[in-house]
Design an enzyme around this catalytic site. Structure first.
Site, PDB file in Angstrom:
ATOM      1  N   HIS A 223       0.326   1.957 -13.408  1.00  0.00           N
ATOM      2  CA  HIS A 223       1.074   0.817 -13.941  1.00  0.00           C
ATOM      3  C   HIS A 223       2.551   1.190 -14.045  1.00  0.00           C
ATOM      4  O   HIS A 223       2.892   2.285 -14.495  1.00  0.00           O
ATOM      5  CB  HIS A 223       0.533   0.432 -15.329  1.00  0.00           C
TER       6      HIS A 223
ATOM      7  N   GLY B  11       0.772  -1.236   0.000  1.00  0.00           N
ATOM      8  CA  GLY B  11       0.000   0.000   0.000  1.00  0.00           C
ATOM      9  C   GLY B  11       0.802   1.284   0.000  1.00  0.00           C
ATOM     10  O   GLY B  11       0.351   2.301   0.511  1.00  0.00           O
TER      11      GLY B  11
ATOM     12  N   ASP C  72      -4.831  -2.835 -18.989  1.00  0.00           N
ATOM     13  CA  ASP C  72      -3.938  -1.694 -19.251  1.00  0.00           C
ATOM     14  C   ASP C  72      -4.183  -1.053 -20.614  1.00  0.00           C
ATOM     15  O   ASP C  72      -3.252  -0.568 -21.268  1.00  0.00           O
ATOM     16  CB  ASP C  72      -2.452  -2.115 -19.138  1.00  0.00           C
TER      17      ASP C  72
ATOM     18  N   GLU D 139       5.945   6.835  -9.037  1.00  0.00           N
ATOM     19  CA  GLU D 139       4.507   6.567  -8.823  1.00  0.00           C
ATOM     20  C   GLU D 139       3.966   7.416  -7.679  1.00  0.00           C
ATOM     21  O   GLU D 139       2.837   7.910  -7.737  1.00  0.00           O
ATOM     22  CB  GLU D 139       4.275   5.088  -8.501  1.00  0.00           C
TER      23      GLU D 139
ATOM     24  N   ASN E  74      -5.921   3.361 -12.733  1.00  0.00           N
ATOM     25  CA  ASN E  74      -4.889   2.414 -12.323  1.00  0.00           C
ATOM     26  C   ASN E  74      -3.523   3.066 -12.503  1.00  0.00           C
ATOM     27  O   ASN E  74      -3.345   3.904 -13.388  1.00  0.00           O
ATOM     28  CB  ASN E  74      -4.976   1.152 -13.189  1.00  0.00           C
TER      29      ASN E  74
END
Length: 197
Positions: free
Chosen positions: A110, A12, A151, A180, A108
């Site tokens: 990736h 997480g 994706d 990220e 999302n």
């Protein structure tokens, strides 16, 4: 104020990046109302608990029937009045019924430069191993909308990091993960402030 639900499977750290950026005021128009984990022992649930966020486990262990699992996820998201769903290290592919129920409201992150090194089978260290094997000079991260493909949804934000000559999958993964943690909060802020045109 937008209600965010975050779906997780592991530690997480991407979830934590969103929590931190809500708490420090960078994301100023949203709150996380729910964390759903596909794994009962995911540390992400502990992170949610530490910040007073409702965290629940919906996985194969408590919903063997995939149809019932999908229904439970949709019900939990709807009950939380979710405006935006973030897949943050969520390793299961969402059933089309969930995507239909929250069309253009699921994103999302990736760990590659989509359309490279993405799709079925490309997750975790496999992505970074493939990037190194492909002798790429750069990699990165992509935040995208989730559709029925894997994706394949519209890209929201994408940034690069260098692939260094002595990189291993682990060292590259670490560099991409750091990216990220800044890219995902930026995308969330844009979406919550309706800045995406």
């Amino acid at each position: 104020m937008k209600n965010i639900a975050v779906m997780v499977s592991g530690g997480g750290t991407d979830l934590q990046s969103v929590i931190d950026n809500i708490e420090n005021g960078y994301i100023d128009n949203a709150k996380i109302v729910l964390v759903i984990s596909s794994k009962a022992d995911a540390y992400a649930l502990e992170r949610a608990n530490k910040h007073g966020i409702n965290g629940i486990y919906i996985g194969k262990g408590n919903y063997e029937d995939p149809g019932k699992r999908t229904e439970a996820i949709i019900e939990a998201l709807q009950n939380a009045r979710t405006d935006l769903v973030i897949l943050a290290g969520y390793v299961s592919v969402l059933d089309s019924a969930i995507i239909e129920a929250f069309r253009n409201k699921i994103i999302n992150i990736h760990p590659s430069l989509i359309p490279k090194y993405c799709g079925k089978g490309f997750y975790g260290s496999r992505v970074h191993e493939a990037v190194i094997e492909g002798k790429e000079k750069e990699s990165g991260a992509t935040v995208h909308f989730v559709d029925e493909g894997v994706d394949t949804g519209e890209i929201i934000l994408q940034e690069t990091v260098p692939v260094l000559p002595d990189d291993t999958a682990d060292t590259l993964a670490s560099r991409v993960l750091e990216l990220e943690h800044s890219l995902l909060p930026r995308a969330v802020r844009m979406l919550c402030n309706d800045e995406l045109k």
